[in-house]
Motif scaffolding. Structure first.
Motif, PDB file in Angstrom:
ATOM      1  N   LEU A 221       0.812  -1.210   0.000  1.00 49.53           N
ATOM      2  CA  LEU A 221       0.000   0.000   0.000  1.00 49.53           C
ATOM      3  C   LEU A 221       0.852   1.269   0.000  1.00 49.53           C
ATOM      4  O   LEU A 221       0.608   2.204  -0.770  1.00 49.53           O
ATOM      5  CB  LEU A 221      -0.930  -0.038   1.216  1.00 49.53           C
ATOM      6  N   LYS A 222       1.866   1.285   0.832  1.00 46.96           N
ATOM      7  CA  LYS A 222       2.668   2.505   0.960  1.00 46.96           C
ATOM      8  C   LYS A 222       3.451   2.820  -0.312  1.00 46.96           C
ATOM      9  O   LYS A 222       3.841   3.974  -0.539  1.00 46.96           O
ATOM     10  CB  LYS A 222       3.637   2.378   2.137  1.00 46.96           C
ATOM     11  N   GLU A 223       3.684   1.805  -1.147  1.00 46.55           N
ATOM     12  CA  GLU A 223       4.426   2.045  -2.388  1.00 46.55           C
ATOM     13  C   GLU A 223       3.610   2.870  -3.397  1.00 46.55           C
ATOM     14  O   GLU A 223       4.182   3.451  -4.323  1.00 46.55           O
ATOM     15  CB  GLU A 223       4.823   0.710  -3.023  1.00 46.55           C
ATOM     16  N   LEU A 224       2.300   2.924  -3.208  1.00 47.56           N
ATOM     17  CA  LEU A 224       1.459   3.685  -4.126  1.00 47.56           C
ATOM     18  C   LEU A 224       1.409   5.181  -3.794  1.00 47.56           C
ATOM     19  O   LEU A 224       1.093   6.004  -4.662  1.00 47.56           O
ATOM     20  CB  LEU A 224       0.026   3.137  -4.100  1.00 47.56           C
ATOM     21  N   PHE A 225       1.706   5.518  -2.539  1.00 51.35           N
ATOM     22  CA  PHE A 225       1.472   6.885  -2.084  1.00 51.35           C
ATOM     23  C   PHE A 225       2.271   7.956  -2.827  1.00 51.35           C
ATOM     24  O   PHE A 225       1.706   9.008  -3.171  1.00 51.35           O
ATOM     25  CB  PHE A 225       1.723   6.985  -0.580  1.00 51.35           C
ATOM     26  N   PRO A 226       3.564   7.768  -3.090  1.00 51.84           N
ATOM     27  CA  PRO A 226       4.296   8.848  -3.783  1.00 51.84           C
ATOM     28  C   PRO A 226       3.701   9.183  -5.151  1.00 51.84           C
ATOM     29  O   PRO A 226       3.558  10.358  -5.497  1.00 51.84           O
ATOM     30  CB  PRO A 226       5.714   8.286  -3.906  1.00 51.84           C
ATOM     31  N   ARG A 227       3.336   8.156  -5.920  1.00 55.06           N
ATOM     32  CA  ARG A 227       2.759   8.414  -7.242  1.00 55.06           C
ATOM     33  C   ARG A 227       1.399   9.095  -7.145  1.00 55.06           C
ATOM     34  O   ARG A 227       1.089  10.008  -7.917  1.00 55.06           O
ATOM     35  CB  ARG A 227       2.645   7.102  -8.018  1.00 55.06           C
ATOM     36  N   ALA A 229       0.316  11.000  -4.694  1.00 51.04           N
ATOM     37  CA  ALA A 229       0.532  12.392  -4.286  1.00 51.04           C
ATOM     38  C   ALA A 229       1.057  13.234  -5.446  1.00 51.04           C
ATOM     39  O   ALA A 229       0.658  14.389  -5.628  1.00 51.04           O
ATOM     40  CB  ALA A 229       1.507  12.442  -3.110  1.00 51.04           C
ATOM     41  N   ALA A 230       1.947  12.650  -6.259  1.00 51.42           N
ATOM     42  CA  ALA A 230       2.509  13.385  -7.390  1.00 51.42           C
ATOM     43  C   ALA A 230       1.450  13.711  -8.431  1.00 51.42           C
ATOM     44  O   ALA A 230       1.601  14.673  -9.205  1.00 51.42           O
ATOM     45  CB  ALA A 230       3.630  12.569  -8.035  1.00 51.42           C
ATOM     46  N   SER A 231       0.352  12.937  -8.444  1.00 49.06           N
ATOM     47  CA  SER A 231      -0.725  13.202  -9.402  1.00 49.06           C
ATOM     48  C   SER A 231      -1.562  14.414  -9.001  1.00 49.06           C
ATOM     49  O   SER A 231      -2.422  14.859  -9.760  1.00 49.06           O
ATOM     50  CB  SER A 231      -1.637  11.978  -9.513  1.00 49.06           C
ATOM     51  N   GLY A 232      -1.332  14.918  -7.797  1.00 48.15           N
ATOM     52  CA  GLY A 232      -2.084  16.071  -7.318  1.00 48.15           C
ATOM     53  C   GLY A 232      -3.172  15.734  -6.321  1.00 48.15           C
ATOM     54  O   GLY A 232      -3.827  16.633  -5.780  1.00 48.15           O
ATOM     55  N   ALA A 260       0.523   7.140   8.821  1.00 43.01           N
ATOM     56  CA  ALA A 260       1.749   7.943   8.920  1.00 43.01           C
ATOM     57  C   ALA A 260       2.480   7.997   7.590  1.00 43.01           C
ATOM     58  O   ALA A 260       3.026   9.042   7.205  1.00 43.01           O
ATOM     59  CB  ALA A 260       2.653   7.364   9.998  1.00 43.01           C
ATOM     60  N   GLU A 261       2.496   6.874   6.870  1.00 40.26           N
ATOM     61  CA  GLU A 261       3.171   6.840   5.571  1.00 40.26           C
ATOM     62  C   GLU A 261       2.441   7.723   4.556  1.00 40.26           C
ATOM     63  O   GLU A 261       3.067   8.387   3.728  1.00 40.26           O
ATOM     64  CB  GLU A 261       3.258   5.393   5.083  1.00 40.26           C
ATOM     65  N   ALA A 262       1.110   7.730   4.628  1.00 39.01           N
ATOM     66  CA  ALA A 262       0.343   8.599   3.733  1.00 39.01           C
ATOM     67  C   ALA A 262       0.617  10.058   4.055  1.00 39.01           C
ATOM     68  O   ALA A 262       0.837  10.888   3.143  1.00 39.01           O
ATOM     69  CB  ALA A 262      -1.148   8.284   3.866  1.00 39.01           C
ATOM     70  N   GLU A 263       0.607  10.380   5.329  1.00 36.20           N
ATOM     71  CA  GLU A 263       0.845  11.762   5.745  1.00 36.20           C
ATOM     72  C   GLU A 263       2.223  12.239   5.309  1.00 36.20           C
ATOM     73  O   GLU A 263       2.394  13.401   4.896  1.00 36.20           O
ATOM     74  CB  GLU A 263       0.700  11.886   7.262  1.00 36.20           C
ATOM     75  N   ALA A 264       3.223  11.344   5.385  1.00 32.77           N
ATOM     76  CA  ALA A 264       4.574  11.710   4.980  1.00 32.77           C
ATOM     77  C   ALA A 264       4.638  12.061   3.499  1.00 32.77           C
ATOM     78  O   ALA A 264       5.528  12.810   3.067  1.00 32.77           O
ATOM     79  CB  ALA A 264       5.542  10.574   5.284  1.00 32.77           C
ATOM     80  N   CYS A 265       3.689  11.559   2.726  1.00 32.36           N
ATOM     81  CA  CYS A 265       3.618  11.871   1.292  1.00 32.36           C
ATOM     82  C   CYS A 265       2.661  13.018   0.998  1.00 32.36           C
ATOM     83  O   CYS A 265       2.397  13.330  -0.172  1.00 32.36           O
ATOM     84  CB  CYS A 265       3.193  10.632   0.508  1.00 32.36           C
ATOM     85  N   GLY A 266       2.112  13.613   2.061  1.00 33.37           N
ATOM     86  CA  GLY A 266       1.202  14.732   1.872  1.00 33.37           C
ATOM     87  C   GLY A 266      -0.225  14.327   1.582  1.00 33.37           C
ATOM     88  O   GLY A 266      -1.001  15.125   1.042  1.00 33.37           O
ATOM     89  N   LEU A 267      -0.596  13.086   1.949  1.00 36.90           N
ATOM     90  CA  LEU A 267      -1.947  12.586   1.699  1.00 36.90           C
ATOM     91  C   LEU A 267      -2.716  12.416   3.005  1.00 36.90           C
ATOM     92  O   LEU A 267      -2.152  11.955   4.003  1.00 36.90           O
ATOM     93  CB  LEU A 267      -1.891  11.224   0.989  1.00 36.90           C
ATOM     94  N   ARG A 268      -3.991  12.763   2.994  1.00 37.97           N
ATOM     95  CA  ARG A 268      -4.873  12.425   4.103  1.00 37.97           C
ATOM     96  C   ARG A 268      -5.303  10.971   3.940  1.00 37.97           C
ATOM     97  O   ARG A 268      -5.634  10.528   2.842  1.00 37.97           O
ATOM     98  CB  ARG A 268      -6.100  13.339   4.135  1.00 37.97           C
TER      99      ARG A 268
END
Length: 299
Positions: A221-227, A229-232, A260-268
């Motif tokens: 799951l956490k591997e998806l978060f950066p992409r 977040a980068a999508s906006g 916490a991992e989502a938050e670190a990527c700027g996601l709620r």
């Protein structure tokens, strides 16, 4: 004829002293290292200890009320108290026993121990027993999950995708039983279709991979978060398709670690409520119990 039903899941330790023994049973008798014990104690303390046993007992009480006269329902744990044998004994005088593993997707490799424990306990009392197989396509179950997702969407529609998740498995388990993973994915497909989600509105991921050197199924799951977040996108909604009650893999793995991992990527981070004893989910359990017992499903 009185039919007994046992809802079976893996259980949870009821305090710090019970953690080493519980982990050893989960690990097939292999004693956990002191480091692993400390890690799990910390996780359990963070969530105020797992409510899984109490949640499953509440599900059993709700199911008994829905099934009505001629049925008795109890909860039994594979690795903690109350044991499956205790649950069978607590049914009292019944003519037969139906077991339901609290995982809609069925894996003989992962879940044969539940059926064996149930059959052994029932045989010792001279009672026939039958364990339900996969019920991941059960209409009432799909409806229940879709309803919980709609509840969350009604509160706030995320601008990011819905993330359907299931517990990761070692690659060797998948290689031995690929059909189990297919069932997990099929549940996600059915719920997404019930919600009317376009393919771009949801993704699939795994969670809760073990701390071992072998390969586990991905993407995590956490591997998806950066992409994402980068999508906006600014928010994701997690939809577990396998978990049926609040427990460690939900309250810690998702609500603490993943959040916490989502938050670190700027996601709620948000997730749907677990089915627990939601009436929509209890209706699904009732359908499974009736079908397994050979009784007609109420319309």
């Amino acid at each position: 004829m009185t039919t007994g039903v046992v809802l079976m899941t893996y259980g949870a330790p009821d305090g710090e002293a019970a953690v080493p023994g519980y982990l050893a049973r989960v690990r097939g008798g292999k004693e956990p290292t002191p480091e692993l014990v400390r890690e799990f104690i910390g996780r359990y303390e963070r969530i105020g200890w797992s409510p899984l046993v109490e949640r499953t007992q509440a599900q059993a009480a709700a199911l008994e009320a829905v099934l009505g006269a001629g049925w008795r329902v109890r909860a039994g744990m594979r690795f903690s108290a109350p044991a499956i044998a205790e649950a069978v004994a607590a049914l009292g005088e019944v003519e037969r026993v139906v077991g339901i593993v609290m995982s809609p997707q069925h894996s003989p490799l992962l879940m044969s121990g539940y059926a064996s424990a149930l059959e052994g306990a029932a045989a010792s009392r001279g009672i026939p027993a039958e364990t339900a197989g996969a019920w991941h396509r059960e209409d009432a179950f799909v409806d229940a999950l879709a309803g919980l997702a709609r509840d969350a969407l009604a509160e706030r529609e995320p601008d990011g995708p819905l993330l359907f998740t299931a517990h990761s498995l070692p690659r060797r388990v998948y290689d031995a039983e690929p059909g189990y993973i297919a069932q997990l994915r099929e549940t996600a497909d059915l719920v997404a279709a019930r919600l009317g989600l376009a393919p771009a509105r949801w993704e699939w991921a795994y969670q809760s991979a073990g701390h071992t050197q072998e390969e586990w199924l991905r993407p995590d799951l956490k591997e998806l978060f950066p992409r994402i977040a980068a999508s906006g996108a600014r928010e994701v909604l997690v939809v577990p398709v396998q978990f049926l009650a609040d427990h460690l893999e939900v309250l810690y793995d998702l609500d603490v670690a993943t959040a916490a991992e989502a938050e670190a990527c700027g996601l709620r981070y948000r997730r749907i409520r677990m089915p627990n004893d939601d009436p929509r989910f209890i209706a699904a359990l009732a359908a499974v119990a009736r079908r397994t017992a050979g009784r007609p499903v109420a319309v």
